[in-house]
Every structure is written in C-alpha cells, then in structure tokens.
Design a protein around this motif. Structure first.
Motif, PDB file in Angstrom:
ATOM      1  N   GLU A  24      69.251  32.762  -9.915  1.00 24.28           N
ATOM      2  CA  GLU A  24      68.675  31.789 -10.167  1.00 24.28           C
ATOM      3  C   GLU A  24      68.933  31.372  -8.494  1.00 24.28           C
ATOM      4  N   ASP A  58      63.363  25.195  -4.411  1.00 27.80           N
ATOM      5  CA  ASP A  58      62.821  23.855  -5.997  1.00 27.80           C
ATOM      6  C   ASP A  58      63.418  22.602  -5.357  1.00 27.80           C
ATOM      7  N   ASP A  60      63.754  20.032  -7.262  1.00 31.02           N
ATOM      8  CA  ASP A  60      64.109  19.257  -8.288  1.00 31.02           C
ATOM      9  C   ASP A  60      65.702  19.666  -6.843  1.00 31.02           C
ATOM     10  N   ASP A  61      66.154  20.582  -7.400  1.00 29.96           N
ATOM     11  CA  ASP A  61      67.520  21.558  -6.754  1.00 29.96           C
ATOM     12  C   ASP A  61      67.111  22.247  -5.021  1.00 29.96           C
ATOM     13  N   ARG A  64      68.180  25.270  -4.998  1.00 26.35           N
ATOM     14  CA  ARG A  64      67.860  27.314  -5.569  1.00 26.35           C
ATOM     15  C   ARG A  64      66.760  27.252  -4.918  1.00 26.35           C
ATOM     16  N   ARG A  66      62.854  29.813  -5.220  1.00 27.94           N
ATOM     17  CA  ARG A  66      62.096  30.630  -5.219  1.00 27.94           C
ATOM     18  C   ARG A  66      61.052  31.525  -4.911  1.00 27.94           C
TER      19      ARG A  66
END
Length: 338
Positions: A24, A58, A60-61, A64, A66
């Motif tokens: 993640e 990401d 929001d974060d 992170r 992806r």
C-alpha cells in the motif's frame, strides 16, 4: 507525451512496479532490501515510473503510491509514434502514386520505338522488372539458365516467384546445362518445383540466358558486366527467341541428377562434347561458357582428355578423337593409323 525508443521498462522498473502493486505504501529502504537493490537504484526506478505515469501519488495521502493501468499509459506513449507511422504510410502512397502516374507516358514512349527494346542497366532494376513481368504472366514462362552451379540464395529468391506462377496454372519450362546435375542445390530445387508442375531439361550446350513471359516479352543479358538486361517486346524477335528455345528443348534431356544417370556415363557424355568443341578449334574460355562450367574445371577435363588420347596438341586431340569415333558422328575407324 512522446515516444522514447530506448528499451524500457527495465528489470528494476518492472520489479519496483510489482512491489508497489503488492504494497500500500512505498518504503524505499524496505523495497531496496526486499528487491536486492541499492537505494539509489530504487530512487532511479521510482523516478522513471512516476515520469512515465505508471505510478501516481494518492491525492489524499501523498506518501501512498498506486499503480496505473499500463495499457492506458502505453496508449498515451505510443500515440505520437502511431501518428508518425500513419504520416509515413501516407507519404509512401503519395510517392508511389506520383511515379505510377508516369507509367503511361513511359509505355507510350516504348510503343513509339520501332524495335521494341528497353535496356535495364542494373541488377536491382532487372529483379524488379522480372518480378513485375512474372506477376503479370498468365500462360507460360520459358527460361534458359546456363551454368551448372546456382547459388542457394538465388534459388531461394526464385522459389517464391516460381511457386506463385505455378499456383496460377502457368506452364513453366527451364533449360539447364548438364553440369547442373552435379549441383546439389539445383537438384533439390528441381525436385521441389517439379512436384508443383514445372518442367526441367538439360543440354550440353545452351544458346545463352533467356527468360520469356507469355511469348510477349523476353529478357536477355546486357553485353556489359553490370548484370543488366535487354527487354524485348517486338513480336517477331520474341517469336524467334521462342523458336530457338523450342529447338533446344526438343533435343534436351529430362533433368536427372548425375547419380541417377550414372556418374561415369554423364562424365563421358560431357567429355565427348568437349572433344567435339576442341575439334572445332574453340578456346578454353568458350568451351567453359558453352558447357556451363568454370574455366578451371573445363581445363582439367581438357587435360585429362588429351592425356587419355595421348595427344600433344588440341589439333591432334581432335584428329585422334575423330579416328576413334569419339565425336559421335561416325563409327570408330578400325584401320591402323597412318
């Protein structure tokens, strides 16, 4: 985004992409340990993947990452390449159409030439002309191929053209020198194409190289050493060349390898022809060319014949051969020599 033709992605990028897809978060130190890479190698791979758009932070974060669908990225990356290919194909068609527009004028110029001759100067142009004539041939192709040794590359090039002709029902007849019976590639080629319907015969002497399509257009060698050709479309000349071919075809023998006919018998037959040419006063170079063999091979045959006859000169070899009936025209003379 433009396409970079350099090899990519590499092993490190693929490994890091797989690692991120299974975790993640990106922990560079942990990734380096688990992948067996140095930290700077992980950083370089991460930079490459994010620049390519294969990894994305990401919203929001930011810590992170992806993975992004590689098919979508590939579609974006290759767009410019596909556009370039389409543009080049369009340019290729435009150039071909421009040259094709000149063909009618060229054919008009040929029709105004009374002798119907066209000289093609170079080998590549000759190949292109032969391929075009072959593609347009619908009934018959006649070929005289002097020489006993045809290289595998030349035979391979002819295979596709000959196969296409035969598949259209075109009758194909080819004359070789007898010496082709000793050539392995020629034997294999004849066996293969004969099974498709082609006809092959061999003769000791051939009149020269000739290819005729549908008895309408003939190719003969240019007199220079540049592998050029002369294309003949004048009906009377083409008809004459076809008659020359038919005469040679009538007296030629069905193609068979030398082992089938018996090596000794074939060799004697060749020697008998050499004796006849010696008696006619021909030079070594002419004999080699007439029989489709190398000059070195022809001279070896001549030396062996003179030794066998006990002749000290060409004239004497011809005389002794005639007295012994080796020329094949008269029975042997049994009278004692004077």
């Amino acid at each position: 985004m433009t396409f970079d033709p350099s090899p990519w992605p590499g092993d490190r990028e693929v490994a890091l992409y797989q690692w991120v897809a299974g975790n993640e978060r990106l922990d560079p130190d942990r990734a380096a340990r688990e992948l067996g890479l140095a930290r700077d190698e992980v950083d370089a791979a991460l930079t490459a993947l994010t620049q390519r758009g294969l990894l994305k932070a990401d919203a929001d974060d930011p810590t992170r990452l992806r993975p992004v669908d590689p098919d979508l990225v590939a579609a974006v990356v290759t767009t410019s390449l596909e556009e370039t290919i389409r543009a080049q194909q369009s340019e290729l068609h435009r150039i071909r159409d421009q040259f094709a527009s000149l063909r009618g004028h060229y054919r008009d110029s040929l029709s105004r030439v009374s002798v119907g001759l066209e000289v093609i100067p170079g080998l590549e142009e000759v190949r292109a002309a032969l391929n075009r004539a072959s593609a347009e041939c619908t009934e018959e192709m006649l070929t005289s191929q002097p020489g006993g040794n045809r290289v595998p590359a030349a035979l391979q090039e002819a295979l596709a053209r000959d196969t296409a002709l035969l598949s259209r029902g075109v009758r194909m007849r080819t004359l070789y020198h007898h010496t082709a019976r000793f050539n392995g590639p020629s034997q294999a080629y004849v066996a293969m194409v004969s099974g498709l319907g082609a006809e092959y015969r061999t003769a000791h002497e051939l009149f020269g190289r000739l290819i005729v399509f549908d008895r309408r257009v003939a190719f003969i060698p240019d007199k220079g050493d540049n592998w050029g050709a002369v294309v003949i479309r004048e009906p009377s000349v083409v008809h004459y060349l076809c008659e020359v071919f038919e005469q040679s075809w009538t007296h030629a023998e069905p193609f068979a390898d030398a082992v089938t006919d018996g090596l000794e018998a074939v060799a004697k037959d060749i020697d008998r022809t050499i004796v006849r040419l010696l008696a006619a006063g021909m030079k070594d170079e002419t004999i080699a060319r007439r029989l489709g063999m190398s000059l070195r091979t022809a001279r070896k045959h001549i030396a062996d014949i003179m030794e066998t006859l006990g002749a000290e000169s060409r004239f004497q070899a011809g005389f002794l051969s005639a007295r012994q009936g080796l020329l094949g025209d008269e029975p042997p003379d049994t009278a004692s020599p004077g």
